[in-house]
Design a protein around this motif. Sequence first.
Motif, PDB file in Angstrom:
ATOM      1  N   THR A  78     -12.962  29.106  -3.450  1.00 17.14           N
ATOM      2  CA  THR A  78     -12.135  30.279  -3.175  1.00 17.14           C
ATOM      3  C   THR A  78     -10.947  30.336  -4.141  1.00 17.14           C
ATOM      4  O   THR A  78     -10.335  29.303  -4.435  1.00 17.14           O
ATOM      5  CB  THR A  78     -11.624  30.254  -1.720  1.00 17.14           C
ATOM      6  OG1 THR A  78     -12.752  30.215  -0.842  1.00 17.14           O
ATOM      7  CG2 THR A  78     -10.793  31.481  -1.406  1.00 17.14           C
ATOM      8  N   VAL A  79     -10.656  31.548  -4.570  1.00 19.54           N
ATOM      9  CA  VAL A  79      -9.463  31.799  -5.372  1.00 19.54           C
ATOM     10  C   VAL A  79      -8.576  32.768  -4.599  1.00 19.54           C
ATOM     11  O   VAL A  79      -9.071  33.626  -3.848  1.00 19.54           O
ATOM     12  CB  VAL A  79      -9.830  32.356  -6.770  1.00 19.54           C
ATOM     13  CG1 VAL A  79     -10.569  33.678  -6.677  1.00 19.54           C
ATOM     14  CG2 VAL A  79      -8.612  32.477  -7.657  1.00 19.54           C
ATOM     15  N   TYR A  80      -7.267  32.605  -4.761  1.00 17.87           N
ATOM     16  CA  TYR A  80      -6.294  33.386  -4.002  1.00 17.87           C
ATOM     17  C   TYR A  80      -5.352  34.117  -4.946  1.00 17.87           C
ATOM     18  O   TYR A  80      -5.117  33.688  -6.073  1.00 17.87           O
ATOM     19  CB  TYR A  80      -5.468  32.471  -3.098  1.00 17.87           C
ATOM     20  CG  TYR A  80      -6.287  31.605  -2.186  1.00 17.87           C
ATOM     21  CD1 TYR A  80      -6.587  30.288  -2.542  1.00 17.87           C
ATOM     22  CD2 TYR A  80      -6.757  32.085  -0.972  1.00 17.87           C
ATOM     23  CE1 TYR A  80      -7.348  29.477  -1.706  1.00 17.87           C
ATOM     24  CE2 TYR A  80      -7.514  31.283  -0.130  1.00 17.87           C
ATOM     25  CZ  TYR A  80      -7.801  29.974  -0.511  1.00 17.87           C
ATOM     26  OH  TYR A  80      -8.561  29.179   0.319  1.00 17.87           O
ATOM     27  N   LEU A  81      -4.782  35.181  -4.425  1.00 19.87           N
ATOM     28  CA  LEU A  81      -3.716  35.867  -5.137  1.00 19.87           C
ATOM     29  C   LEU A  81      -2.625  36.189  -4.110  1.00 19.87           C
ATOM     30  O   LEU A  81      -2.823  37.042  -3.247  1.00 19.87           O
ATOM     31  CB  LEU A  81      -4.208  37.152  -5.815  1.00 19.87           C
ATOM     32  CG  LEU A  81      -3.164  37.857  -6.669  1.00 19.87           C
ATOM     33  CD1 LEU A  81      -2.843  37.022  -7.917  1.00 19.87           C
ATOM     34  CD2 LEU A  81      -3.645  39.253  -7.094  1.00 19.87           C
ATOM     35  N   GLN A  82      -1.536  35.452  -4.201  1.00 19.00           N
ATOM     36  CA  GLN A  82      -0.385  35.719  -3.344  1.00 19.00           C
ATOM     37  C   GLN A  82       0.481  36.757  -4.031  1.00 19.00           C
ATOM     38  O   GLN A  82       0.930  36.535  -5.164  1.00 19.00           O
ATOM     39  CB  GLN A  82       0.412  34.436  -3.110  1.00 19.00           C
ATOM     40  CG  GLN A  82       1.667  34.614  -2.296  1.00 19.00           C
ATOM     41  CD  GLN A  82       1.374  34.999  -0.863  1.00 19.00           C
ATOM     42  OE1 GLN A  82       0.476  34.432  -0.224  1.00 19.00           O
ATOM     43  NE2 GLN A  82       2.126  35.943  -0.328  1.00 19.00           N
ATOM     44  N   MET A  83       0.716  37.859  -3.348  1.00 16.07           N
ATOM     45  CA  MET A  83       1.469  38.968  -3.939  1.00 16.07           C
ATOM     46  C   MET A  83       2.740  39.187  -3.116  1.00 16.07           C
ATOM     47  O   MET A  83       2.653  39.533  -1.931  1.00 16.07           O
ATOM     48  CB  MET A  83       0.619  40.232  -3.953  1.00 16.07           C
ATOM     49  CG  MET A  83      -0.733  40.044  -4.637  1.00 16.07           C
ATOM     50  SD  MET A  83      -1.656  41.589  -4.801  1.00 16.07           S
ATOM     51  CE  MET A  83      -1.985  41.972  -3.090  1.00 16.07           C
ATOM     52  N   ASN A  84       3.865  38.969  -3.742  1.00 15.62           N
ATOM     53  CA  ASN A  84       5.159  39.141  -3.084  1.00 15.62           C
ATOM     54  C   ASN A  84       5.934  40.278  -3.729  1.00 15.62           C
ATOM     55  O   ASN A  84       5.634  40.683  -4.850  1.00 15.62           O
ATOM     56  CB  ASN A  84       5.966  37.851  -3.173  1.00 15.62           C
ATOM     57  CG  ASN A  84       5.302  36.687  -2.465  1.00 15.62           C
ATOM     58  OD1 ASN A  84       4.575  36.859  -1.489  1.00 15.62           O
ATOM     59  ND2 ASN A  84       5.541  35.482  -2.962  1.00 15.62           N
ATOM     60  N   SER A  85       6.948  40.757  -3.017  1.00 16.21           N
ATOM     61  CA  SER A  85       7.803  41.829  -3.533  1.00 16.21           C
ATOM     62  C   SER A  85       6.962  42.968  -4.100  1.00 16.21           C
ATOM     63  O   SER A  85       7.188  43.441  -5.219  1.00 16.21           O
ATOM     64  CB  SER A  85       8.738  41.282  -4.622  1.00 16.21           C
ATOM     65  OG  SER A  85       9.527  40.222  -4.124  1.00 16.21           O
ATOM     66  N   LEU A  86       6.030  43.412  -3.303  1.00 16.63           N
ATOM     67  CA  LEU A  86       5.097  44.423  -3.780  1.00 16.63           C
ATOM     68  C   LEU A  86       5.797  45.750  -4.047  1.00 16.63           C
ATOM     69  O   LEU A  86       6.662  46.187  -3.285  1.00 16.63           O
ATOM     70  CB  LEU A  86       3.967  44.605  -2.766  1.00 16.63           C
ATOM     71  CG  LEU A  86       2.881  43.533  -2.834  1.00 16.63           C
ATOM     72  CD1 LEU A  86       2.056  43.507  -1.564  1.00 16.63           C
ATOM     73  CD2 LEU A  86       1.983  43.769  -4.047  1.00 16.63           C
ATOM     74  N   LYS A  87       5.359  46.389  -5.121  1.00 19.70           N
ATOM     75  CA  LYS A  87       5.869  47.697  -5.504  1.00 19.70           C
ATOM     76  C   LYS A  87       4.782  48.741  -5.283  1.00 19.70           C
ATOM     77  O   LYS A  87       3.590  48.416  -5.243  1.00 19.70           O
ATOM     78  CB  LYS A  87       6.284  47.676  -6.979  1.00 19.70           C
ATOM     79  CG  LYS A  87       7.308  46.619  -7.327  1.00 19.70           C
ATOM     80  CD  LYS A  87       7.621  46.625  -8.812  1.00 19.70           C
ATOM     81  CE  LYS A  87       8.638  45.548  -9.160  1.00 19.70           C
ATOM     82  NZ  LYS A  87       8.948  45.533 -10.624  1.00 19.70           N
ATOM     83  N   ARG A  88       5.184  49.973  -5.199  1.00 16.91           N
ATOM     84  CA  ARG A  88       4.208  51.039  -4.958  1.00 16.91           C
ATOM     85  C   ARG A  88       3.159  51.084  -6.060  1.00 16.91           C
ATOM     86  O   ARG A  88       1.994  51.394  -5.800  1.00 16.91           O
ATOM     87  CB  ARG A  88       4.897  52.374  -4.814  1.00 16.91           C
ATOM     88  CG  ARG A  88       5.746  52.473  -3.562  1.00 16.91           C
ATOM     89  CD  ARG A  88       6.057  53.909  -3.213  1.00 16.91           C
ATOM     90  NE  ARG A  88       4.867  54.640  -2.804  1.00 16.91           N
ATOM     91  CZ  ARG A  88       4.835  55.953  -2.599  1.00 16.91           C
ATOM     92  NH1 ARG A  88       5.911  56.677  -2.786  1.00 16.91           N
ATOM     93  NH2 ARG A  88       3.732  56.548  -2.204  1.00 16.91           N
ATOM     94  N   GLU A  89       3.562  50.760  -7.278  1.00 17.89           N
ATOM     95  CA  GLU A  89       2.601  50.812  -8.379  1.00 17.89           C
ATOM     96  C   GLU A  89       1.551  49.715  -8.304  1.00 17.89           C
ATOM     97  O   GLU A  89       0.624  49.684  -9.129  1.00 17.89           O
ATOM     98  CB  GLU A  89       3.314  50.755  -9.737  1.00 17.89           C
ATOM     99  CG  GLU A  89       4.307  49.634  -9.889  1.00 17.89           C
ATOM    100  CD  GLU A  89       5.735  50.085  -9.596  1.00 17.89           C
ATOM    101  OE1 GLU A  89       5.951  50.854  -8.639  1.00 17.89           O
ATOM    102  OE2 GLU A  89       6.632  49.630 -10.333  1.00 17.89           O
ATOM    103  N   ALA A  90       1.654  48.814  -7.342  1.00 16.15           N
ATOM    104  CA  ALA A  90       0.609  47.811  -7.130  1.00 16.15           C
ATOM    105  C   ALA A  90      -0.566  48.366  -6.344  1.00 16.15           C
ATOM    106  O   ALA A  90      -1.577  47.680  -6.165  1.00 16.15           O
ATOM    107  CB  ALA A  90       1.178  46.599  -6.401  1.00 16.15           C
ATOM    108  N   THR A  91      -0.441  49.595  -5.855  1.00 17.92           N
ATOM    109  CA  THR A  91      -1.547  50.221  -5.138  1.00 17.92           C
ATOM    110  C   THR A  91      -2.757  50.328  -6.053  1.00 17.92           C
ATOM    111  O   THR A  91      -2.686  50.924  -7.127  1.00 17.92           O
ATOM    112  CB  THR A  91      -1.139  51.619  -4.640  1.00 17.92           C
ATOM    113  OG1 THR A  91      -0.106  51.479  -3.670  1.00 17.92           O
ATOM    114  CG2 THR A  91      -2.327  52.353  -4.035  1.00 17.92           C
TER     115      THR A  91
END
Length: 128
Positions: A78-91
């Motif tokens: 398994t590989v993970y992607l932790q995404m913090n401080s998300l911005k609208r452009e990350a949609t």
Amino acid sequence: QVQLVESGGGLVQAGGSLRLSCAASGLTFSSYHMGWFRRAPGKEREFVAVIRQTGDRTQYADSVKGRFTISRDNAKNTVYLQMNSLKREATAVYYCAADLSFGSDWYDQENEHRYDYWGQGTQVTVSA
């Protein structure tokens, strides 16, 4: 056959966090660099992050550096992607991808054409 299955997407408010997972099967996971890409509405697919087979090297797109963290668990395939401080452009729809690599091979990892297998993607929506 090879399968990459992403999970963990969803709706989150700007400034929030999400953790994506990608479970791999049908391949020797520890032989592959694993990457994350994304496609935002109306845009081309773009590189987000990649991690080396052994987990000892990572690379990020400038737009996510310092906020996203890629990691892997070779025992769990398994590989993970932790995404913090998300911005609208990350949609976007987020895809994981596997790049079969040998020895210390590591170059042009942001190029999607290097990758041999792709998942179906998971939707991430960041609201205001």
